[in-house]
Design a protein around this motif. Structure first.
Motif, mmCIF file in Angstrom:
data_model
loop_
_atom_site.group_PDB
_atom_site.id
_atom_site.type_symbol
_atom_site.label_atom_id
_atom_site.label_comp_id
_atom_site.label_asym_id
_atom_site.label_seq_id
_atom_site.Cartn_x
_atom_site.Cartn_y
_atom_site.Cartn_z
ATOM 1 N N SER A 1 7.779 -28.564 -11.384
ATOM 2 C CA SER A 1 8.313 -27.281 -11.410
ATOM 3 C C SER A 1 7.687 -26.464 -10.096
ATOM 4 C CB SER A 1 8.274 -26.637 -12.579
ATOM 5 O OG SER A 1 8.636 -27.341 -13.823
ATOM 6 N N LEU A 2 7.009 -26.756 -9.770
ATOM 7 C CA LEU A 2 6.359 -25.816 -8.655
ATOM 8 C C LEU A 2 6.879 -26.643 -7.425
ATOM 9 C CD1 LEU A 2 2.355 -26.299 -9.039
ATOM 10 C CD2 LEU A 2 3.682 -24.089 -8.745
ATOM 11 N N ALA A 3 7.299 -27.874 -7.412
ATOM 12 C CA ALA A 3 8.039 -28.440 -6.078
ATOM 13 C C ALA A 3 9.237 -27.957 -6.125
ATOM 14 C CB ALA A 3 8.054 -30.034 -6.205
ATOM 15 N N ALA A 4 9.874 -27.710 -7.311
ATOM 16 C CA ALA A 4 11.463 -27.334 -7.355
ATOM 17 C C ALA A 4 11.466 -26.008 -6.651
ATOM 18 C CB ALA A 4 11.945 -27.366 -8.591
ATOM 19 N N ALA A 5 10.495 -25.077 -6.684
ATOM 20 C CA ALA A 5 10.600 -23.484 -6.164
ATOM 21 C C ALA A 5 10.643 -23.729 -4.630
ATOM 22 C CB ALA A 5 9.600 -22.777 -6.902
ATOM 23 N N VAL A 6 10.209 -24.524 -4.051
ATOM 24 C CA VAL A 6 10.193 -24.380 -2.571
ATOM 25 C C VAL A 6 10.863 -25.401 -1.852
ATOM 26 C CG1 VAL A 6 7.742 -23.567 -2.687
ATOM 27 C CG2 VAL A 6 8.135 -25.946 -2.488
ATOM 28 N N THR A 7 11.824 -26.207 -2.627
ATOM 29 C CA THR A 7 12.840 -27.239 -2.060
ATOM 30 C C THR A 7 13.958 -27.013 -2.515
ATOM 31 O OG1 THR A 7 12.290 -28.643 -3.762
ATOM 32 C CG2 THR A 7 10.772 -28.753 -1.670
ATOM 33 N N ASN A 8 14.880 -27.865 -1.696
ATOM 34 C CA ASN A 8 16.521 -27.627 -2.123
ATOM 35 C C ASN A 8 17.042 -29.047 -2.433
ATOM 36 O OD1 ASN A 8 16.634 -24.677 -1.629
ATOM 37 N ND2 ASN A 8 16.100 -25.139 0.577
ATOM 38 N N ILE B 1 15.129 -32.462 -2.492
ATOM 39 C CA ILE B 1 14.327 -33.669 -2.606
ATOM 40 C C ILE B 1 14.390 -33.756 -4.364
ATOM 41 C CG2 ILE B 1 12.072 -32.502 -2.813
ATOM 42 C CD1 ILE B 1 11.061 -35.306 -1.484
ATOM 43 N N GLY B 2 14.709 -35.038 -4.767
ATOM 44 C CA GLY B 2 14.496 -35.394 -6.093
ATOM 45 C C GLY B 2 13.286 -35.163 -6.629
ATOM 46 N N MET C 1 12.926 -38.986 -3.187
ATOM 47 C CA MET C 1 12.316 -38.272 -4.219
ATOM 48 C C MET C 1 10.986 -38.444 -4.099
ATOM 49 S SD MET C 1 14.126 -39.647 -7.849
ATOM 50 C CE MET C 1 14.620 -41.457 -7.481
ATOM 51 N N MET C 2 10.051 -37.448 -4.772
ATOM 52 C CA MET C 2 8.894 -37.654 -4.923
ATOM 53 C C MET C 2 8.750 -37.476 -6.427
ATOM 54 S SD MET C 2 7.715 -33.584 -4.196
ATOM 55 C CE MET C 2 5.874 -33.845 -4.340
ATOM 56 N N ASP D 1 20.173 -36.597 7.225
ATOM 57 C CA ASP D 1 20.510 -35.454 6.463
ATOM 58 C C ASP D 1 20.659 -35.959 4.872
ATOM 59 O OD1 ASP D 1 20.433 -32.957 5.351
ATOM 60 O OD2 ASP D 1 22.060 -32.188 6.590
ATOM 61 N N TYR D 2 20.699 -35.081 3.917
ATOM 62 C CA TYR D 2 20.878 -35.409 2.465
ATOM 63 C C TYR D 2 22.352 -35.634 2.405
ATOM 64 C CZ TYR D 2 16.059 -34.922 1.309
ATOM 65 O OH TYR D 2 14.543 -35.033 1.165
ATOM 66 N N ALA D 3 22.810 -36.479 1.292
ATOM 67 C CA ALA D 3 24.183 -36.552 1.167
ATOM 68 C C ALA D 3 24.689 -35.346 0.423
ATOM 69 C CB ALA D 3 24.452 -38.064 0.638
ATOM 70 N N GLY D 4 23.890 -34.814 -0.359
ATOM 71 C CA GLY D 4 24.496 -33.744 -1.414
ATOM 72 C C GLY D 4 23.028 -33.076 -1.848
ATOM 73 N N PRO D 5 23.668 -32.370 -2.742
ATOM 74 C CA PRO D 5 22.449 -31.507 -3.567
ATOM 75 C C PRO D 5 21.445 -32.298 -4.677
ATOM 76 C CG PRO D 5 24.606 -30.915 -4.575
ATOM 77 C CD PRO D 5 24.551 -31.922 -3.343
ATOM 78 N N THR D 6 21.863 -33.430 -4.984
ATOM 79 C CA THR D 6 21.037 -33.934 -6.162
ATOM 80 C C THR D 6 20.537 -35.501 -5.749
ATOM 81 O OG1 THR D 6 22.778 -35.183 -7.191
ATOM 82 C CG2 THR D 6 22.711 -32.811 -7.799
ATOM 83 N N PRO D 7 19.551 -36.022 -6.538
ATOM 84 C CA PRO D 7 19.174 -37.384 -5.879
ATOM 85 C C PRO D 7 20.150 -38.346 -6.192
ATOM 86 C CG PRO D 7 18.001 -36.329 -7.754
ATOM 87 C CD PRO D 7 18.692 -35.032 -7.296
ATOM 88 N N ARG D 8 21.061 -38.193 -7.290
ATOM 89 C CA ARG D 8 22.141 -39.119 -7.335
ATOM 90 C C ARG D 8 23.187 -39.262 -6.246
ATOM 91 N NH1 ARG D 8 22.361 -38.530 -12.080
ATOM 92 N NH2 ARG D 8 21.524 -40.335 -12.928
ATOM 93 N N ASP D 9 23.392 -37.958 -5.542
ATOM 94 C CA ASP D 9 24.128 -38.140 -4.519
ATOM 95 C C ASP D 9 23.575 -38.959 -3.358
ATOM 96 O OD1 ASP D 9 26.064 -36.113 -5.470
ATOM 97 O OD2 ASP D 9 24.913 -34.522 -4.869
#
Length: 448
Positions: free
Chosen positions: A100-107, A109-110, A62-63, A434-442
């Motif tokens: 919201s800015l960060a959300a638009a350019v990432t897939n 990261i929390g 996360m950030m 790599d990330y375990a899934g699409p959400t920070p809880r994953d």
């Protein structure tokens, strides 16, 4: 900070967690804004989108964006010294807007936003965070704070800040209401059956109990269940709050043993007092890494950072923090801290300052310089391998589930960490590739 090898390596999990704290232009290093390696465009969207992409490339969990609701004031209620010296808190963008800015350019990261429980209605908090959560594909997190200063309270229409106990009692009620609102829609309540004409099943959407809201929320259930709850309280009451609610706890330990004891205490409190599965609670220690390609290079970087701090300015900032009229740089720091006990509004923070000052036998001048350099967060200085040695040891020995990384310089400190330390941790098998899934809880569950 030198790791002790007396403690056996005992951490059963295999993957540590990394979270980036973002609060330019000063961060934990007070003169970041003056350093030629510090970016100057922190009022532009590109600053945050570039940083978000970089941290996602480094596979950070996360950030999160820090926040306060007032420019810090001195003992006379004047904000002049804060603005004159670029004191921490001079500038804060709204965290919800920024994530919201960060959300638009990432897939992956929390995305954490700091929101105070002391002033906003629970319904507003719940809807803002869940809106970002949906729009980001389930990646929002709430860094829960209660606010600590009269200046913040007055900006929000109150006469002054409540006592710590009252703030935490209110926070318990607010968080409970927010969580209930997030869950006011059952997971399968949104039907969207075009043929039958049924949009949502009202039998699966509910009011909430309590006096702070009645619900339901105007949004369905989060893709990740609900946004991740984060908290950093270090006072006894703050620790109880964290044990009840937090999934990610930010801690500042001034020794390895202290880190380990705090992690054990928080997990045990959560299990015994609130019936929680302690393995789902991640205690992350705050660190300020200074990374060079060699140990000598990193030591030179640290000397440069320290040399750029002006003692008179550092003393001015410390005096403002402690609401002191004037400070004698030769006085013992512990005596001055005791004299101004309670000035910061954070018992845990003051305890940490006193503990470090006592152990290091700091003068007021020493404390002022260290506060401007790193806010007394543990500094880990060295090559990528040396820094990885420290982090791996703290992780494997049970002192931390991972780390909150506080940069000295934006973005260069994060660039050094992502380019050097992350690959070293990955090579050792203690950090994900790599990330375990699409959400920070994953991601948080990945290392259980």
């Amino acid at each position: 900070m030198t790791p002790s090898r007396r403690v056996p390596e005992q951490q059963s999990a295999t993957q540590m967690h990394l979270v980036a704290m973002v609060n330019p232009p000063t961060s934990q290093y007070a003169v970041n804004w003056r350093n030629p390696l510090g970016r100057e465009d922190w009022l532009s969207s590109r600053f945050y989108t570039d940083l978000a992409r970089m941290l996602e490339r480094g596979k950070f969990d996360m950030m999160f964006f820090a926040d306060a609701l007032a420019v810090p004031e001195d003992r006379e209620g004047d904000y002049g010294t804060t603005l004159q010296t670029a004191g921490k808190g001079s500038i804060y963008l709204d965290p919800i807007t920024t994530i919201s800015l960060a959300a638009a350019v990432t897939n992956h990261i929390g995305l954490g936003a700091t929101v105070s429980t002391s002033f906003l209605p629970p319904y507003t908090i719940a809807r803002q965070l869940l809106s970002v959560d949906h729009l980001s594909g389930g990646r929002a997190a709430w860094n829960i704070v209660t606010s600590t200063t009269d200046a913040e309270a007055r900006n929000m229409g109150h006469d002054g800040i409540a006592s710590p106990g009252e703030r935490y009692d209110n926070a318990d009620a607010v968080v409970q209401t927010v969580v209930d609102l997030w869950r006011s829609w059952e997971p399968d309540a949104l039907i969207r059956d075009r043929e039958s004409g049924t949009f949502a099943d009202p039998a699966r959407v509910h009011r909430v109990s309590g006096d702070l809201s009645r619900g339901p929320l105007t949004l369905p259930r989060s893709p990740q269940g609900n946004p991740v709850l984060m908290q950093a309280g270090s006072s006894p009451r703050g620790r109880a709050f964290a044990a009840r609610w937090a999934e990610v706890i930010f801690a500042i330990g001034d020794s390895e043993e202290g880190m380990r004891e705090l992690r054990t205490e928080l997990r045990e409190r959560a299990r015994i007092d609130y019936g929680r599965d302690s393995s789902t609670i991640k205690v992350l220690q705050g660190i300020q890494p200074v990374v060079g390609w060699t140990d000598e290079d990193s030591a030179a970087k640290l000397r440069t950072l320290r040399d750029q701090i002006d003692l008179p300015s550092a003393l001015t900032k410390l005096a403002r923090l402690l609401h002191a009229e004037e400070l004698n740089p030769e006085d013992r720091a512990t005596d001055v801290l005791a004299e101004h006990r309670g000035a910061t509004g954070s018992v845990g923070f003051e305890d940490m300052l006193a503990s470090v000052s006592e152990r290091q036998n700091y003068t007021v001048a020493d404390l002022a310089i260290e506060q401007s350099l790193n806010q007394l967060h543990p500094q880990i200085v060295g090559s990528p391998a040396t820094v990885a040695d420290h982090l791996e040891h703290l992780f494997r020995s049970g002192a931390a589930d991972g780390f909150v990384v506080f940069p000295a310089l934006y973005h260069s400190s994060f660039e050094d960490f992502v380019a050097g330390v992350v690959p070293e941790l990955q090579r050792r098998g203690v950090f994900r590739t790599d990330y375990a899934g699409p959400t920070p809880r994953d991601t948080l569950r990945q290392a259980q």
